[in-house]
Each structure stands twice: as structure tokens, then as C-alpha cells.
Scaffold this motif. Structure first.
Motif, short mmCIF file in Angstrom:
data_model
loop_
_atom_site.label_atom_id
_atom_site.label_comp_id
_atom_site.label_asym_id
_atom_site.label_seq_id
_atom_site.Cartn_x
_atom_site.Cartn_y
_atom_site.Cartn_z
N ILE A 59 -0.12 -9.18 68.10
CA ILE A 59 0.97 -8.48 68.78
C ILE A 59 2.31 -9.12 68.46
CG2 ILE A 59 1.96 -8.00 71.05
CD1 ILE A 59 -0.95 -7.61 72.05
N PHE A 102 2.58 -7.03 77.40
CA PHE A 102 1.35 -7.12 76.61
C PHE A 102 0.53 -8.35 76.98
CE2 PHE A 102 3.62 -4.06 73.94
CZ PHE A 102 2.60 -3.16 73.68
N GLY A 138 0.86 -3.00 70.34
CA GLY A 138 1.73 -4.15 70.55
C GLY A 138 2.41 -4.59 69.27
#
Length: 406
Positions: A146, A126, A21
Motif C-alpha cells: 500500500i 488503510f 491502497g
């Protein structure tokens, strides 16, 4: 069958998902989303762009981001997170390649738009992956990691743009390098992101995306999108048009600013801890005060190294922190629908991002950059005051409320 596929993919480690991510957002929210503003001085020279024309091209990239968000949600709902993430990486690679080879402004605009779509495709999935595969107690830290991938992308793009400004690289080659980085991100996502969809359990009472408690979320999203789009589209150009900064790096100042933007943005990694310590309202008040100050500094002192570095640092830190904050906030507001809630918030971000440069271009021409940037800072300052006042009022009354609960 889908449950089984998702379960096998979910067996992958949380660090591997966080790393994938981080890399995906580095590409899609780094050069894909911010590259146009970073390289605008070179684009002006190569394609004879006016300020209004630059605003239209910038808005095209942000509009593509907006249109890609519901596509990502649909792909995620049907096929799981991996497909939209891979589609986002492919869009980034294709957009970078178009910009690198564009003979005129038409293909440049197409490349900016295609690359801009990558951010809309590959971030929100994500949230879905983290909600289903990451333990709740470490989820805020994972989501912070991320979203903070953008810092790597911006810093890397800034370093390459600095090389361009110093004459070490042609700008077209840097966009070819961006395309190669997009391929690396795609490979990482293919290994780490879950491929199958796990249906919502029957009888799950999912909260509505539109209700009273969501108003602060969407208001914050709109102001964030508008403030960030103006900064990304015109801050570097403001410095260049003002004559650059004193010293040997004068012509490369915009690249140095975006390098600082990315490095200071690493503070976003601590978003989960800051929110736990300060509370959501206080954190948001600080974030929007930073947005307002960053815009004001660029408007008032574009020829001052301290002023410009402070502006870049504040804006980079604010972007990374608010990005992680929105991700955490939507999971709390929409349990069981984290990806859908995050998509709704980012569509509001994208609407503000698409509209702001179109309005900002004529405003810069009509009012002049100093007055225009001070005007751009006003909505963010009002948002900061609103969150600060709401937090103080609730503390005085002893209230907590679910939307901005600690």
C-alpha cells in the motif's frame, strides 16, 4: 449494524485491498504531494514565483496534509475507512483541477493545498482496514504494498513532466490527467475499502499514544517529514537553477529525476522482509543515512547525472521504505489502535514537512544551495547515527525493547 456492514466489506480479498491502497497512495502521495516540486520550474515561469514564495506554497500543501490527518481519524472512527479514503480522492481531483486552471498564484496555492490534503485523508485508514481484515502474518507485506503505491504515482508524474519538458504536452494538461487518475482511484476504493466501523471491544486496554517508547517513532517521523519536504520542494529546482544536466535532456532533468525516484522506490515492497532480516534499528539507520546522502548529493553535484540519479534513487528508496516501516511500527506500538497511532506519527511527519520549506527558502537564499543542502542533510545523518548507536548498544547489552523490537 455497523459490525455487520464492516464484516461484509471485510470479506473482500486482501489483494484487492492492497491494490486499492496502492492506487490511492499513488495519487495522493504521487502528484498530489510531490507534483508542486516536480513542476516548480514551470510554475516559476508561469507565475513569476520567487524561491521564498515557492517555499510558502509548498508548505501550504504540507500544512493541508497535517490538518487533514485528524479529519481522517475522526471520519474513520465514526464511519469506517472508506469515507476518508473517498474524501481524499475527491480532494486530489479538486486540487488537480484548480492547479490545471489557475490563472494566478492565489488559485495555484489553493489547488496545491487541496491536493495536499488528499494524502492526509486517504493513507491512515488503510492501517485500520489492514488491522481488521488482513491476517497478521501477511500484514507487513500488505502495508508495504500500500505505501509503495507512491512509486507508481511519482514515476507516472515524472514521465508526464518529462513529456512537458520535451514540449510534447502543456503542463496544464498533465494536471488534468492527474485529475482523471484520481477518479480511477476513487472507483477502486469504493469497491475494496470497508465501509462500516467495528467498535473497539470492551475492556480493551489500548496503549497511550504518548509514552517513553514512542519517542524514537516521533523523532524519526519529524526528521523524515523535514528531509522529504525539502527534497520534494527544492531538489528539482536546484538542478534547474544550476543549469540542468549535460545532454539533450538537460531541460527535462528534474522530470527524469522524479521518474528515477519513483522507480527506485519499488524497493519499499521488500520492507517487511528487510525488517524481519535486519531488525528495525538497523533498517532505520540505513534509511536515514540514505536521506542524508541524497540531500548532500543534490547540494554538491546538481550537474552530474551519476550524482543526481544516485540522489533520486536513494531518496525514493528511503521514502518508500520508511513509509512502510512507520506503518508496521505503529501497529506494534499501538495494538488495537493502529490507525490512531499511525495518524499521530504522520501528524509529526506533517509538522516537519510544513515547517521545513518555510525555513528552507530563506536558507537557500542566504547560504546558497550547496551549504544549505548540506545543512538540510545533517538532521537525517544524526538520526542514522542515533539508531545505529542504539542498536549496537542494545546488542552489546543483550536488550531488545518493545518499541524497536524485531
Amino acid at each position: 449494524m455497523q459490525d455487520s456492514a464492516f464484516g461484509k466489506a471485510a470479506a473482500g480479498s486482501t489483494p484487492r485491498l492492497a491494490a486499492a491502497g496502492f492506487l490511492a497512495t499513488a495519487i495522493s502521495f504521487g502528484p498530489a504531494r510531490m507534483g508542486f516540486g516536480l513542476f516548480l520550474p514551470q510554475f516559476r515561469e508561469s507565475f513569476a514565483l520567487t524561491t521564498t514564495g515557492a517555499g510558502l506554497l509548498a508548505s501550504g500543501g504540507f500544512l493541508a496534509f497535517l490538518l487533514a490527518l485528524p479529519v481522517a481519524a475522526a471520519l474513520d472512527a465514526r464511519h469506517g475507512p472508506r469515507l476518508p479514503v473517498l474524501a481524499g480522492a475527491a480532494a486530489a481531483v479538486a486540487g488537480f483541477a484548480l492547479v490545471a486552471t489557475a490563472p494566478g498564484p492565489a488559485l495555484l496555492a489553493m489547488g496545491v493545498a487541496v491536493a495536499g490534503a488528499s494524502a492526509g485523508l486517504c493513507w491512515t485508514p488503510f492501517n485500520d482496514a489492514a488491522e481488521r481484515t488482513v491476517p497478521q502474518d501477511i500484514r507487513p507485506g500488505t502495508l508495504s504494498a500500500i505505501s509503495t503505491g507512491t512509486t507508481l504515482g511519482v514515476a507516472g508524474a515524472g514521465a508526464l513532466a518529462l513529456a512537458v519538458g520535451l514540449g510534447a504536452l502543456p503542463w496544464r494538461m498533465t494536471w488534468g490527467l492527474f485529475a482523471a487518475a484520481g477518479l480511477v482511484a476513487a472507483a477502486a476504493a469504493a469497491r475494496a475499502v470497508p465501509a462500516g466501523h467495528r467498535p473497539t471491544p470492551r475492556g480493551h486496554d489500548a496503549p497511550a499514544l504518548l509514552r517513553r517508547e514512542t519517542a524514537p517513532l516521533y523523532g524519526a517521523s519529524l526528521v523524515f517529514g523535514a528531509s522529504n519536504a525539502v527534497y520534494l520542494s527544492f531538489a528539482a529546482d536546484r538542478i534547474a537553477q544550476a543549469g540542468g544536466l549535460p545532454g539533450p535532456l538537460s531541460t527535462s532533468a528534474p522530470a527524469a529525476i522524479f521518474l528515477g525516484y519513483g522507480l527506485f522506490g519499488l524497493v519499499g515492497l521488500a520492507t517487511g522482509r528487510m525488517e524481519a532480516r535486519l531488525g528495525m534499528r538497523a533498517l532505520l539507520a540505513g534509511i536515514f543515512a540514505a536521506f542524508a546522502t541524497s540531500l548532500a548529493l543534490i547540494g554538491l553535484w546538481p550537474g552530474s547525472w551519476p550524482g543526481v540519479i544516485a540522489s533520486a534513487g536513494l531518496h525514493g528508496a528511503a521514502v518508500m521504505t520508511v513509509s512502510a516501516t512507520l506503518s508496521i511500527w505503529t501497529l506494534r506500538l499501538f495494538p488495537g489502535r493502529g490507525s490512531q497511532g499511525f495518524t499521530a506519527a504522520l501528524m509529526v511527519v506533517a509538522a516537519g514537512s510544513a515547517a521545513a520549506p518555510v525555513l528552507a527558502g530563506p536558507a537557500l537564499d542566504a547560504l546558497g544551495p550547496r551549504a544549505a543542502f548540506l545543512g538540510f542533510a545533517l538532521p537525517a545523518m544524526l538520526a542514522a547515527l542515533a539508531f545505529a548507536v542504539e542498536g549496537a548498544t542494545r546488542d552489546w547489552r543483550g536488550g531488545r525493547g518493545s518499541a524497536l523490537q524485531r
